[in-house]
Design a protein around this motif. Structure first.
Motif, PDB file in Angstrom:
ATOM      1  N   MET A   1      12.295  19.361  -1.048  1.00  0.00           N
ATOM      2  CA  MET A   1      12.047  18.046  -0.471  1.00  0.00           C
ATOM      3  C   MET A   1      11.979  17.013  -1.587  1.00  0.00           C
ATOM      4  N   SER A   2      12.599  15.871  -1.384  1.00  0.00           N
ATOM      5  CA  SER A   2      12.666  14.821  -2.396  1.00  0.00           C
ATOM      6  C   SER A   2      11.636  13.715  -2.183  1.00  0.00           C
ATOM      7  N   TYR A   3      10.858  13.819  -1.118  1.00  0.00           N
ATOM      8  CA  TYR A   3       9.907  12.759  -0.792  1.00  0.00           C
ATOM      9  C   TYR A   3       8.494  13.308  -0.660  1.00  0.00           C
ATOM     10  N   LEU A   4       7.530  12.424  -0.921  1.00  0.00           N
ATOM     11  CA  LEU A   4       6.125  12.737  -0.675  1.00  0.00           C
ATOM     12  C   LEU A   4       5.743  12.144   0.669  1.00  0.00           C
ATOM     13  N   PRO A   5       4.825  12.769   1.396  1.00  0.00           N
ATOM     14  CA  PRO A   5       4.294  12.092   2.582  1.00  0.00           C
ATOM     15  C   PRO A   5       3.582  10.805   2.126  1.00  0.00           C
ATOM     16  N   LEU A   6       3.704   9.756   2.888  1.00  0.00           N
ATOM     17  CA  LEU A   6       3.082   8.488   2.506  1.00  0.00           C
ATOM     18  C   LEU A   6       1.580   8.653   2.283  1.00  0.00           C
ATOM     19  N   ASP A   7       0.950   9.549   3.030  1.00  0.00           N
ATOM     20  CA  ASP A   7      -0.483   9.789   2.853  1.00  0.00           C
ATOM     21  C   ASP A   7      -0.828  10.296   1.450  1.00  0.00           C
ATOM     22  N   GLN A   8       0.140  10.916   0.769  1.00  0.00           N
ATOM     23  CA  GLN A   8      -0.113  11.428  -0.585  1.00  0.00           C
ATOM     24  C   GLN A   8       0.297  10.437  -1.680  1.00  0.00           C
ATOM     25  N   TYR A   9       0.846   9.316  -1.282  1.00  0.00           N
ATOM     26  CA  TYR A   9       1.294   8.313  -2.250  1.00  0.00           C
ATOM     27  C   TYR A   9       0.088   7.554  -2.798  1.00  0.00           C
ATOM     28  N   GLN A  10      -0.010   7.481  -4.137  1.00  0.00           N
ATOM     29  CA  GLN A  10      -1.198   6.900  -4.756  1.00  0.00           C
ATOM     30  C   GLN A  10      -1.404   5.422  -4.418  1.00  0.00           C
ATOM     31  N   ARG A  11      -0.345   4.731  -4.052  1.00  0.00           N
ATOM     32  CA  ARG A  11      -0.470   3.307  -3.708  1.00  0.00           C
ATOM     33  C   ARG A  11      -0.330   3.051  -2.203  1.00  0.00           C
ATOM     34  N   LYS A  12      -0.608   4.028  -1.413  1.00  0.00           N
ATOM     35  CA  LYS A  12      -0.474   3.887   0.044  1.00  0.00           C
ATOM     36  C   LYS A  12      -1.228   2.669   0.558  1.00  0.00           C
ATOM     37  N   TRP A  13      -2.364   2.360  -0.068  1.00  0.00           N
ATOM     38  CA  TRP A  13      -3.226   1.269   0.393  1.00  0.00           C
ATOM     39  C   TRP A  13      -2.488  -0.071   0.480  1.00  0.00           C
ATOM     40  N   ILE A  14      -1.419  -0.268  -0.315  1.00  0.00           N
ATOM     41  CA  ILE A  14      -0.726  -1.555  -0.261  1.00  0.00           C
ATOM     42  C   ILE A  14      -0.029  -1.768   1.085  1.00  0.00           C
ATOM     43  N   PHE A  15       0.156  -0.687   1.823  1.00  0.00           N
ATOM     44  CA  PHE A  15       0.793  -0.778   3.135  1.00  0.00           C
ATOM     45  C   PHE A  15      -0.207  -0.668   4.286  1.00  0.00           C
ATOM     46  N   THR A  16      -1.435  -0.298   3.969  1.00  0.00           N
ATOM     47  CA  THR A  16      -2.447  -0.117   5.018  1.00  0.00           C
ATOM     48  C   THR A  16      -3.645  -1.048   4.832  1.00  0.00           C
ATOM     49  N   HIS A  17      -3.596  -1.901   3.812  1.00  0.00           N
ATOM     50  CA  HIS A  17      -4.702  -2.815   3.530  1.00  0.00           C
ATOM     51  C   HIS A  17      -4.989  -3.674   4.760  1.00  0.00           C
ATOM     52  N   GLN A  18      -6.269  -3.884   5.038  1.00  0.00           N
ATOM     53  CA  GLN A  18      -6.647  -4.599   6.264  1.00  0.00           C
ATOM     54  C   GLN A  18      -6.085  -6.016   6.341  1.00  0.00           C
ATOM     55  N   SER A  19      -5.790  -6.633   5.214  1.00  0.00           N
ATOM     56  CA  SER A  19      -5.253  -7.994   5.249  1.00  0.00           C
ATOM     57  C   SER A  19      -3.775  -8.040   5.629  1.00  0.00           C
ATOM     58  N   MET A  20      -3.028  -6.940   5.395  1.00  0.00           N
ATOM     59  CA  MET A  20      -1.592  -6.920   5.698  1.00  0.00           C
ATOM     60  C   MET A  20      -1.131  -5.523   6.092  1.00  0.00           C
ATOM     61  N   PRO A  21      -1.708  -4.922   7.112  1.00  0.00           N
ATOM     62  CA  PRO A  21      -1.285  -3.562   7.474  1.00  0.00           C
ATOM     63  C   PRO A  21       0.097  -3.550   8.125  1.00  0.00           C
ATOM     64  N   LEU A  22       0.839  -2.496   7.850  1.00  0.00           N
ATOM     65  CA  LEU A  22       2.144  -2.330   8.482  1.00  0.00           C
ATOM     66  C   LEU A  22       1.981  -1.550   9.774  1.00  0.00           C
ATOM     67  N   PRO A  23       2.818  -1.833  10.759  1.00  0.00           N
ATOM     68  CA  PRO A  23       2.779  -1.037  11.987  1.00  0.00           C
ATOM     69  C   PRO A  23       3.278   0.387  11.704  1.00  0.00           C
ATOM     70  N   PRO A  24       2.806   1.360  12.466  1.00  0.00           N
ATOM     71  CA  PRO A  24       3.189   2.768  12.233  1.00  0.00           C
ATOM     72  C   PRO A  24       4.694   2.997  12.186  1.00  0.00           C
ATOM     73  N   GLU A  25       5.455   2.289  13.009  1.00  0.00           N
ATOM     74  CA  GLU A  25       6.906   2.523  13.022  1.00  0.00           C
ATOM     75  C   GLU A  25       7.560   2.078  11.712  1.00  0.00           C
ATOM     76  N   ASP A  26       6.972   1.110  11.016  1.00  0.00           N
ATOM     77  CA  ASP A  26       7.513   0.713   9.716  1.00  0.00           C
ATOM     78  C   ASP A  26       6.981   1.606   8.594  1.00  0.00           C
ATOM     79  N   LEU A  27       5.742   2.051   8.710  1.00  0.00           N
ATOM     80  CA  LEU A  27       5.190   2.980   7.722  1.00  0.00           C
ATOM     81  C   LEU A  27       6.051   4.236   7.623  1.00  0.00           C
ATOM     82  N   GLU A  28       6.554   4.694   8.763  1.00  0.00           N
ATOM     83  CA  GLU A  28       7.393   5.894   8.793  1.00  0.00           C
ATOM     84  C   GLU A  28       8.688   5.716   8.004  1.00  0.00           C
ATOM     85  N   LYS A  29       9.103   4.474   7.804  1.00  0.00           N
ATOM     86  CA  LYS A  29      10.371   4.195   7.137  1.00  0.00           C
ATOM     87  C   LYS A  29      10.218   3.986   5.633  1.00  0.00           C
TER      88      LYS A  29
END
Length: 157
Positions: A1-29
């Motif tokens: 596998m060439s990818y990490l699950p987003l949950d294991q990405y050290q900077r995941k918070w930039i996509f889930t931060h409460q001020s600018m969270p991404l919707p789940p369908e975009d997180l998957e991409k």
């Protein structure tokens, strides 16, 4: 596998931060590359020797001023909640929404997504603005973001 699950990405918070969270369908991409895949892409498309933008040599294509044709400010748009990506960039990058893009923070830290996702959530990607480069798959155009609030548009040689 060439990818990490987003949950294991050290900077995941930039996509889930409460001020600018991404919707789940975009997180998957958003696909963080594993270290081996990121390193390979970096070596083939950015620099065979330099591990990050701070250490590019004069032989690396990003260091060659002739590769850059436009430099604009992105920080004003980033700080304004009502502003999207700078229009000048969108005009330069006339890519279809389904183009695969690579947001390259450094040799071992690269995210893959679609141009549509990057355009919509570019502010999240730029929480870390220490010289990342955006490349499009099978595209010559590139963007090089600076922590000074500017971005260069150009073509890879």
């Amino acid at each position: 596998m060439s990818y990490l699950p987003l949950d294991q990405y050290q900077r995941k918070w930039i996509f889930t931060h409460q001020s600018m969270p991404l919707p789940p369908e975009d997180l998957e991409k958003i696909k963080p590359m594993d270290a081996a895949r990121a390193s390979q892409l970096w070596k083939e498309n950015i620099s065979p020797l330099s591990p990050d933008a701070d250490r590019f040599s004069s032989q690396d294509w990003p260091r060659k001023e002739s590769n850059w044709t436009l430099e604009i400010d992105w920080m004003a748009n980033w700080e304004d909640d009502d502003q999207g990506m700078p229009e000048e960039l969108l005009e330069q990058l006339d890519w279809q929404d389904d183009v695969t893009v690579y947001f390259c923070y450094e040799k071992y830290n690269i995210l893959e997504t679609k141009w549509s996702v990057f355009k919509k959530h570019w502010k999240n990607f730029l929480f870390y603005d220490d010289g990342p480069i955006l490349l499009g798959r099978r595209r010559k155009e590139a963007l090089w973001f600076s922590s000074k609030g500017t971005v260069k548009f150009g073509t890879r040689s």
